[in-house]
Design a protein around this motif. Structure first.
Motif: not given
Length: 257
Positions: A166-178
């Motif tokens: 959950q934390e890894a995916l949330t970080n990826a969603l918040k800080h990843g490219a569009s």
């Protein structure tokens, strides 16, 4: 001589206007009073929620860290002992892990998370599909690969594995490219459960983009997860990938569960 009806009209019309104006002002005053009451109630709820969240963070920082250290130290000491002493240390580890599970459930009730998971039963890998669907709906496509034979896990370890993903995916969603994508790999081994979350993004060799930060709010980010994973004798590694994006890996021993 002014007719009587003219006098009545001249008196009644202004009085009617004055009465209507008074009623309008009373309605406006009532509406403003109602709005102010709503704003006060909302401010009071927000203040209570903020205080509950602060208490939850303080409890997590003070108690969770201390219990985690205790469990890790007991596990390290047990490796060099046997017999009754080893069993006693094993009992300390087991009790400490159970206490951590109960503490996190209590903190979740005290300060529920935004997605509402805290008020539901403790999350498990069996609920991974719902998490992936929410993340994908928010704009980050996720592919999940499960290898090995899935097995029942202790509640605390199962919840920890879920929180890592959950934390890894949330970080990826918040800080990843569009246009980023993510992949979750869950591997059940005979001795350990391995988790890996990968997401695409700019390469570190290009010098573009910013590193994906670790969330440290109240000990509930990756830094807190390292501590949580360590309670079960595992380890967690999070870093940028040379080919671009970010990678989070975790290993949770199963023989100690």
């Amino acid at each position: 001589m002014v007719p009587l009806w003219v006098v009545v009209v001249l008196v009644a019309v202004p009085c009617g206007w004055a009465l209507r104006e008074r009623r309008r002002r009373l309605r406006d005053l009532g509406a403003r009073t109602w709005n102010l009451e709503r704003e006060r109630e909302s401010a009071a709820r927000q203040a209570v929620e903020a205080e509950r969240a602060r208490v939850a963070r303080d409890l997590h920082d003070v108690i969770s860290h201390s219990v985690s250290v205790m469990v890790v130290q007991a596990g390290a000491a047990r490796l060099g002992t046997d017999g009754e002493t080893g069993e006693a240390l094993r009992a300390v580890e087991r009790t400490g892990r159970e206490a951590m599970t109960e503490l996190r459930h209590l903190l979740g009730v005290l300060a529920p998370s935004a997605d509402g998971d805290a008020l539901a039963p403790q999350p498990t890998l069996a609920r991974l599909g719902g998490l992936v669907d929410r993340i994908a709906f928010a704009g980050l496509p996720v592919e999940v690969t499960v290898s090995g034979e899935p097995r029942d896990l202790p509640a605390g370890l199962d919840a920890t594995a879920y929180r890592v993903v959950q934390e890894a995916l949330t970080n990826a969603l918040k800080h990843g490219a569009s246009d980023a994508r993510a992949e979750v790999r869950v591997s059940y081994g005979t001795r350990s459960l391995r988790l890996e979350v990968l997401n695409t993004g700019p390469s570190v060799l290009t010098g573009t983009g910013t590193p994906q930060p670790e969330h440290k709010g109240g000990g509930r980010g990756l830094a807190g997860l390292r501590e949580r994973v360590a309670v079960y004798g595992g380890d967690l590694d999070a870093r940028r990938r040379l080919g671009g994006g970010y990678r989070v890996r975790a290993r949770l021993p199963l023989e100690r569960a």
